[in-house]
Design a protein around this motif. Structure first.
Motif, PDB file in Angstrom:
ATOM      1  N   GLY A  60       0.818  -1.201   0.000  1.00 46.67           N
ATOM      2  CA  GLY A  60       0.000   0.000   0.000  1.00 46.67           C
ATOM      3  C   GLY A  60       0.849   1.247   0.000  1.00 46.67           C
ATOM      4  O   GLY A  60       2.031   1.214  -0.367  1.00 46.67           O
ATOM      5  N   TYR A  61       0.258   2.346   0.458  1.00 50.36           N
ATOM      6  CA  TYR A  61       0.895   3.658   0.366  1.00 50.36           C
ATOM      7  C   TYR A  61       1.081   4.282   1.744  1.00 50.36           C
ATOM      8  O   TYR A  61       0.283   4.054   2.657  1.00 50.36           O
ATOM      9  N   LEU A  62       2.131   5.084   1.875  1.00 54.89           N
ATOM     10  CA  LEU A  62       2.375   5.861   3.083  1.00 54.89           C
ATOM     11  C   LEU A  62       1.953   7.301   2.827  1.00 54.89           C
ATOM     12  O   LEU A  62       2.258   7.870   1.776  1.00 54.89           O
ATOM     13  N   ILE A  88       4.126   9.499   0.480  1.00 48.49           N
ATOM     14  CA  ILE A  88       5.498   9.690   0.945  1.00 48.49           C
ATOM     15  C   ILE A  88       6.290   8.392   0.959  1.00 48.49           C
ATOM     16  O   ILE A  88       7.457   8.380   1.363  1.00 48.49           O
ATOM     17  N   GLY A  89       5.679   7.295   0.523  1.00 52.60           N
ATOM     18  CA  GLY A  89       6.413   6.040   0.489  1.00 52.60           C
ATOM     19  C   GLY A  89       5.502   4.863   0.211  1.00 52.60           C
ATOM     20  O   GLY A  89       4.316   5.013  -0.083  1.00 52.60           O
ATOM     21  N   GLU A  90       6.107   3.657   0.325  1.00 49.51           N
ATOM     22  CA  GLU A  90       5.389   2.411   0.048  1.00 49.51           C
ATOM     23  C   GLU A  90       5.430   1.508   1.272  1.00 49.51           C
ATOM     24  O   GLU A  90       6.445   1.426   1.974  1.00 49.51           O
ATOM     25  N   TRP A  91       4.329   0.822   1.502  1.00 48.86           N
ATOM     26  CA  TRP A  91       4.184  -0.092   2.636  1.00 48.86           C
ATOM     27  C   TRP A  91       4.087  -1.518   2.122  1.00 48.86           C
ATOM     28  O   TRP A  91       3.321  -1.811   1.205  1.00 48.86           O
ATOM     29  N   THR A  92       4.906  -2.411   2.684  1.00 49.19           N
ATOM     30  CA  THR A  92       4.845  -3.835   2.356  1.00 49.19           C
ATOM     31  C   THR A  92       4.657  -4.615   3.650  1.00 49.19           C
ATOM     32  O   THR A  92       5.363  -4.382   4.634  1.00 49.19           O
ATOM     33  N   VAL A 110      -3.590 -10.929  12.811  1.00 46.22           N
ATOM     34  CA  VAL A 110      -2.420 -11.408  12.076  1.00 46.22           C
ATOM     35  C   VAL A 110      -1.151 -11.093  12.860  1.00 46.22           C
ATOM     36  O   VAL A 110      -1.115 -10.190  13.693  1.00 46.22           O
ATOM     37  N   MET A 111      -0.099 -11.860  12.573  1.00 42.15           N
ATOM     38  CA  MET A 111       1.246 -11.590  13.085  1.00 42.15           C
ATOM     39  C   MET A 111       2.098 -11.258  11.865  1.00 42.15           C
ATOM     40  O   MET A 111       2.204 -12.081  10.944  1.00 42.15           O
ATOM     41  N   THR A 112       2.697 -10.048  11.839  1.00 35.43           N
ATOM     42  CA  THR A 112       3.280  -9.566  10.597  1.00 35.43           C
ATOM     43  C   THR A 112       4.641  -8.901  10.750  1.00 35.43           C
ATOM     44  O   THR A 112       5.048  -8.486  11.836  1.00 35.43           O
ATOM     45  N   ARG A 113       5.295  -8.799   9.578  1.00 32.18           N
ATOM     46  CA  ARG A 113       6.440  -7.906   9.405  1.00 32.18           C
ATOM     47  C   ARG A 113       5.966  -6.786   8.475  1.00 32.18           C
ATOM     48  O   ARG A 113       5.344  -7.043   7.453  1.00 32.18           O
ATOM     49  N   GLN A 114       6.257  -5.546   8.842  1.00 34.36           N
ATOM     50  CA  GLN A 114       5.907  -4.416   7.994  1.00 34.36           C
ATOM     51  C   GLN A 114       7.173  -3.649   7.616  1.00 34.36           C
ATOM     52  O   GLN A 114       8.009  -3.360   8.474  1.00 34.36           O
ATOM     53  N   VAL A 115       7.293  -3.327   6.330  1.00 36.51           N
ATOM     54  CA  VAL A 115       8.420  -2.542   5.828  1.00 36.51           C
ATOM     55  C   VAL A 115       7.868  -1.241   5.282  1.00 36.51           C
ATOM     56  O   VAL A 115       7.033  -1.238   4.372  1.00 36.51           O
ATOM     57  N   TYR A 116       8.304  -0.131   5.866  1.00 34.11           N
ATOM     58  CA  TYR A 116       7.898   1.201   5.420  1.00 34.11           C
ATOM     59  C   TYR A 116       9.077   1.794   4.642  1.00 34.11           C
ATOM     60  O   TYR A 116      10.108   2.127   5.241  1.00 34.11           O
TER      61      TYR A 116
END
Length: 209
Positions: A60-62, A88-92, A110-116
């Motif tokens: 998604g989007y930041l 201002i950026g991308e969210w994975t 959910v249990m997640t890793r998020q990269v901003y």
């Protein structure tokens, strides 16, 4: 509605945002592009929705903090950003469904890793649970960062602003951190349990009177 969105975009664009001068943004919003949400073929419920243990990835989007408050959607039905000039950026995000999978009604979904990944190349990474409850804060661990986020606090706070059919989640992320001491360093003072620290006295010993 379109006029309202244009006014919102103009107002946010005029706001000064910290983090563009060598400092990390203290907070920002995330808008999921549901067209990029992909989950595993199994395990799923009878209706095909993800069950416990199902792996997924989405993007998604930041946006600047406050962009998505009040039920504002950050993506269009075709997956494009609703406010392209404000991105201002991308969210994975990748992880696994827990709880009762997609049927979870409260608590951790959910249990997640998020990269901003920000437009200037800086990266922030967090790990932890995500709640299905709207407006409830959950704390996630910061596990990495580059650029302005190389010295980011050890945790972030995440709030689910809402979720709409066909649009995905809307999140607000706020950098956490302990209080600073007089030298500007983080205060790691530990809680005093009141239990004496040191060697325990032997059965035959006694305090001097």
């Amino acid at each position: 509605m379109k006029h309202t969105n244009l006014l919102l975009a103009a107002a946010i664009a005029a706001m000064p945002f910290a983090g563009h001068a060598g400092e990390p943004l203290p907070a920002f919003d995330v808008a999921e592009d549901i067209s990029r949400f992909v989950f595993s073929a199994a395990p799923v419920f009878d209706d095909g929705m993800p069950a416990y243990g199902n792996a997924f990835i989405t993007q998604g989007y930041l946006y600047p903090a406050g962009t998505l408050e009040g039920g504002v959607e950050g993506t269009l039905p075709n997956g494009d950003p609703a406010f392209p000039d404000l991105v201002i950026g991308e969210w994975t995000c990748d992880g696994y469904f827990i709880g009762d999978g997609m049927r979870t009604e409260t608590g951790a979904l959910v249990m997640t890793r998020q990269v901003y990944r920000f437009n200037d190349g800086d990266v922030l990474i967090s790990h932890g649970a995500e709640l299905v409850d709207t407006g409830v804060t959950v704390t996630r661990a910061v596990t990495g960062g580059t650029g302005d986020y190389a010295d980011a606090p050890a945790e972030i706070n995440q709030v689910l602003l809402g979720m709409s059919d066909g649009y995905g989640v809307r999140l607000q992320i706020e950098l956490g951190g302990g209080s600073a001491n007089a030298d500007g360093e983080e205060d790691h003072t530990e809680w005093d349990s009141g239990v004496p620290v040191g060697p325990m006295p032997t059965s035959g010993s006694h305090e001097a009177g």
